[in-house]
Design an enzyme around this catalytic site. Structure first.
Site, PDB file in Angstrom:
ATOM      1  N   CYS A   2      33.686 -42.258  -9.117  1.00 41.24           N
ATOM      2  CA  CYS A   2      34.451 -41.356 -10.426  1.00 41.24           C
ATOM      3  C   CYS A   2      33.541 -41.609 -12.033  1.00 41.24           C
ATOM      4  O   CYS A   2      32.976 -42.099 -12.311  1.00 41.24           O
ATOM      5  CB  CYS A   2      35.127 -42.446 -10.907  1.00 41.24           C
ATOM      6  SG  CYS A   2      36.597 -42.919  -9.194  1.00 41.24           S
ATOM      7  N   HIS A 508       9.545 -24.321  28.046  1.00 41.03           N
ATOM      8  CA  HIS A 508      10.601 -23.215  28.573  1.00 41.03           C
ATOM      9  C   HIS A 508      10.157 -22.251  27.499  1.00 41.03           C
ATOM     10  O   HIS A 508      11.621 -21.872  27.963  1.00 41.03           O
ATOM     11  CB  HIS A 508      12.053 -24.081  29.025  1.00 41.03           C
ATOM     12  CG  HIS A 508      11.514 -25.242  29.999  1.00 41.03           C
ATOM     13  ND1 HIS A 508      11.127 -25.089  30.977  1.00 41.03           N
ATOM     14  CD2 HIS A 508      11.538 -26.193  29.361  1.00 41.03           C
ATOM     15  CE1 HIS A 508      11.993 -25.707  31.740  1.00 41.03           C
ATOM     16  NE2 HIS A 508      11.612 -26.762  30.443  1.00 41.03           N
TER      17      HIS A 508
END
Ligand code: AGP
Length: 612
Positions: A2, A508
């Site tokens: 704050c 892959h």
């Protein structure tokens, strides 16, 4: 976090306070208020931004020359007019603003209720304030003495400014683990969460230390006392920082500031929840639904972007440590693919802002099917937080940079504690492993601080990467989600196209992309996959790719192959993302900065995506 500001002197306090709150609004902005002190006390406070408070006050003539102001980032009690600061004590004499968390506020509140106190708000601050009143009335003490006794009773972090309307010539401040700066003007004194609200009036400041109390007296000046009530020699410093720098705490961008806040914000997330000395993890929200978590046949984790990456780490954590099946869903997909949701399913929503439309809508959908919704949210009282059945706030404070950094490590810290808690409760974690992992997790804040020391090396690496247009991030196991997160960071602030992949997936397809124009960041801190990652690095080098390897301290083999090796501290594998993500945050920041990008507000992006 704050924003706190106080003033006592010869000027109209209202202007000083409002200007100061606007400077501090980066610290929190869900509600704001001011209290003005002269022969009477006048108080204004409202949900919303500082500008909305200003509109609410309008052009009233406010001539008081003492007062305090607060702009809030809620931790206890959702953002609304009643929970906004300043708070007034039971007898109406004391007024206070507070930044921090009082961990034992519920025990203190019960004792005060038994002694006839009543409460208007849900905040820990009001409890703290009434404890001070209780000491003042019982012992007939002046404000500093009553405050000193109360400070002995509270556990947690605080930075406060308090005043007694019967003595409007004195403001009293105190701090522990939350910052406070005193400004020394000519017959006027200031107090702020940082120097931002002060430097336009004076460059002479005192940085308060933990457990100190400051008395700002209109007639007698400033007195600093330690916890033993001994007067301290004021340590007046002259600062030269410019205003705009101070809003960022001296950092060039909010993102860099937030990266460097992570040792503190991760520690804040653990505060009151993880105890390495006694050996326990406690999460209030999960305790409430302990039986449901224990019996859950699966946990669904939903989020977007970085929060989804944190959720993916959550999957690895819960399955590894608590042996409960987990599915991680992009919230936008979950809401539309007609998922099978069974009674007793637990859906965990991960969200920094608590306002992401896709996540909110997905939760409404699964809630209507009978699932229990658990929130892992940063913004207190946000829409997602209010929709959930229970949850845990991550206490990272306002995250201003659009690219999420400290919220990510806050989410992963919370999920790590949650998996530890559930694994221990279900008995899938042996007591010795539970204790060991608690100790490992407790070390993470200081290890993040240690990891941040690689920044200079990262700056150099970044200078070699600014002209690339593509990049790959590879990781295995717990570091696969970090590869995704590192790639997201780079693409969203530097606009370089980056992809994260499981390292083994290279063969892959993606390996076709490798050539001398393709930098590859390899996250290789996990011991269990080290050799395989070494092979992946060699595959990249064989095709002339540039390799930046992030490894645990002492990993020597990889040095023979990688172009750059970033060494970071070693931790238990489940917690490695909390450290391996730090270099990727710094790398994306420094590349974006060198490319002249708007780091805090990248093109096309918003901090919270409140639309579909
Ligand atoms: C993260 O760097 C991005 N800004 C973005 O992906 C963000 O994580 C996403 O929009 C989810 O936001 P939330 O955590 O506030 O729900």
């Amino acid at each position: 976090m704050c924003g706190i500001v106080g003033y006592i002197g010869h000027r109209p306090a209202y202007q000083v306070l409002m200007q100061g709150l606007k400077q501090l609004e980066y610290r929190g902005y869900d509600s704001a208020g001011v209290a003005l002190l002269n022969s009477t006390m006048t108080l204004f406070k409202k949900k919303g931004k500082v500008s909305q408070l200003e509109d609410f006050i309008g052009d009233q003539k406010l001539t008081a020359t003492a007062g305090m102001g607060h702009t809030r980032w809620a931790t206890h009690g959702e953002p609304n007019d009643i929970n906004a600061h300043p708070h007034v004590s039971n007898n109406g004499n004391l007024v206070m603003i507070h930044n921090g968390i009082i961990e034992n506020y519920s025990v203190l509140k019960e004792a005060l209720l038994r002694n006839g106190f009543t409460f208007k708000s849900e905040t820990d601050t009001e409890v703290f304030l009434n404890l001070i009143e209780a000491f003042q009335d019982k012992e007939n003490l002046d404000l500093p003495e009553a405050l000193s006794l109360a400070l002995d009773k509270v556990v947690g972090a605080y930075a406060i400014v308090i005043a007694d309307k019967r003595n409007p010539d004195v403001l009293v401040a105190a701090r522990k683990q939350s910052p406070l700066v005193v400004g020394m003007g000519e017959n006027e004194y200031f107090i702020g969460s940082d120097a931002t609200p002060i430097v336009r009036y004076t460059n002479k400041v005192i940085y308060m230390k933990d457990d100190e109390i400051a008395i700002l007296d209109r007639h007698n000046g400033v007195t600093i006392k330690n916890s033993k009530n001994q007067v301290q020699k004021p340590r007046i410093e002259e600062i030269s920082l410019k205003i705009e720098e101070l809003e960022k705490g001296g950092y060039e961008h909010f993102m860099l500031k937030e990266i460097h806040q992570q040792p503190q914000t991760v520690s804040d997330c653990m505060r009151g929840r993880l105890n390495d000395v006694e050996g326990w993890v406690k999460l209030g929200g999960m305790e409430e639904y302990a039986v449901q978590f224990e019996n859950a046949q699966r946990i669904i984790i939903a989020g977007c972007g970085t929060s989804w990456h944190a959720g993916l780490i959550g999957e690895y954590l819960f399955e590894d440590l608590a042996r409960v099946p987990v599915e991680v869903e992009y919230a936008s997909e979950l809401r539309y693919r007609n998922p099978v949701i069974r009674e007793g399913d637990i859906v965990m929503a991960i969200s920094q802002s608590g306002e992401t439309a896709d996540t909110l809508a997905a939760l409404e959908h699964v809630k209507s099917k009978g699932a229990i919704i658990y929130g892992v949210v940063n913004a207190v009282g946000s829409s997602i937080a209010r929709l959930t059945d229970a949850g845990s706030y991550i206490h990272s404070g306002p995250e201003i940079g659009v690219a999420s950094t400290k919220a990510f490590t806050g989410q992963v810290t919370l999920l790590s504690m949650a998996a530890l808690w559930l694994g221990h409760r279900k008995g899938t974690l042996s007591h010795s492993r539970y204790r060991n992992l608690i100790s490992e997790l407790a070390k993470i804040p200081e290890q993040i601080a240690e990891t941040l020391k690689v920044e200079d090396q990262i700056k150099y690496i970044a200078s070699e990467m600014t002209d690339y247009n593509n990049s790959l991030y590879l990781g295995r196991g717990y570091n696969f989600p970090v590869a995704l997160e590192g790639a997201l960071k780079l693409k969203e602030i530097s606009y370089i196209h980056a992809e994260g992949y499981p390292a083994a997936e290279m063969k892959h397809g993606p390996i076709a992309l490798i050539d001398e124009h393709m930098p590859v960041v390899v996250l290789a801190t996990n011991q269990s996959a080290y050799d395989k990652l070494l092979s992946n690095i060699m595959e990249v080098k064989a095709r002339k790719g540039t390799v930046i390897a992030i490894v645990s301290n002492g990993a020597k083999e990889i040095r023979k192959f990688a172009d750059h090796v970033i060494e970071i501290p070693t931790t238990a594998e489940p917690f490695s993302p909390l450290l391996s993500v730090i270099p990727t945050q710094l790398l994306s920041y420094h590349i974006a900065r060198l490319r002249g990008c708007n780091v805090d507000q990248p093109r096309n992006l918003a901090k919270s995506v409140t639309v579909e």
